[in-house]
Motif scaffolding. Structure first.
Motif, short mmCIF file in Angstrom:
data_model
loop_
_atom_site.label_atom_id
_atom_site.label_comp_id
_atom_site.label_asym_id
_atom_site.label_seq_id
_atom_site.Cartn_x
_atom_site.Cartn_y
_atom_site.Cartn_z
N GLN A 176 -7.14 5.92 11.06
CA GLN A 176 -8.35 5.14 11.27
C GLN A 176 -9.55 5.92 10.74
O GLN A 176 -9.47 7.13 10.53
N ASN A 177 -10.63 5.20 10.52
CA ASN A 177 -11.87 5.82 10.02
C ASN A 177 -11.60 6.75 8.84
O ASN A 177 -12.13 7.85 8.77
N ASP A 230 -4.71 0.54 3.03
CA ASP A 230 -5.86 -0.30 2.73
C ASP A 230 -6.94 -0.04 3.78
O ASP A 230 -6.87 0.94 4.51
N GLU A 231 -7.88 -0.93 3.91
CA GLU A 231 -8.99 -0.73 4.85
C GLU A 231 -8.52 -0.54 6.28
O GLU A 231 -9.15 0.14 7.06
N ILE A 232 -7.40 -1.19 6.64
CA ILE A 232 -6.85 -1.07 7.99
C ILE A 232 -5.40 -0.66 7.87
O ILE A 232 -4.64 -1.24 7.09
N ASP A 233 -5.01 0.35 8.62
CA ASP A 233 -3.62 0.80 8.65
C ASP A 233 -2.90 0.02 9.74
O ASP A 233 -3.08 0.28 10.92
N THR A 278 -11.26 7.74 4.62
CA THR A 278 -11.94 7.53 3.35
C THR A 278 -11.08 6.63 2.46
O THR A 278 -9.85 6.60 2.61
N PRO A 279 -11.71 5.90 1.53
CA PRO A 279 -10.95 4.97 0.68
C PRO A 279 -9.91 5.67 -0.21
O PRO A 279 -8.98 5.02 -0.68
N ASP A 280 -10.07 6.97 -0.42
CA ASP A 280 -9.13 7.69 -1.30
C ASP A 280 -7.98 8.35 -0.54
O ASP A 280 -7.21 9.12 -1.13
N ASP A 327 0.83 -1.20 0.00
CA ASP A 327 0.00 0.00 0.00
C ASP A 327 0.87 1.26 0.00
O ASP A 327 0.41 2.35 0.31
N GLY A 333 -9.70 11.48 7.38
CA GLY A 333 -9.83 10.44 8.39
C GLY A 333 -9.34 10.94 9.72
O GLY A 333 -9.25 12.16 9.96
#
Length: 108
Positions: A87-88, A38-41, A90-92, A20, A59
């Protein structure tokens, strides 16, 4: 010596990467990286100081027990060895990351 990396080139390097992030520049102990978590750092503390510059997305950023909301243009500093993560977000979410100091290595 390479001294310029365009945003378009950094995105191409990130897309080609199996991770990533993609290393865009290195000089001495300094590394310039593009990072799109990705979805989780799942970062671990690093042995170098680091700077994050938020390019796009938003985020929350956690450093030890402090949480701040971040967005484009924000600057974040993380001293070597400190727990931190996004955390929390956005996907971009996309960040420039600059590691510097110490011996240039990272704790994996």
């Amino acid at each position: 010596m390479r001294f310029h990396v365009s945003f378009a080139e950094s995105l191409r390097q990130l897309q080609k990467s199996d991770d990533d992030f993609a290393v865009l520049f290195e000089h001495g102990s300094m590394k310039g990286i593009i990072f799109g978590p990705d979805e989780i750092d799942g970062q671990e503390p690093h042995i170098q100081d680091e700077i994050y510059l938020v390019m796009r997305g938003s985020g929350e950023f956690v450093l030890d027990d402090k949480i701040v909301t971040v967005g484009p243009g924000d600057f974040l500093f993380v001293p070597a060895g400190m727990e931190h993560q996004f955390q929390n977000f956005t996907p971009d979410l996309l960040l420039w990351v600059i590691f510097y100091g110490q011996d240039g290595g990272e704790k994996e």
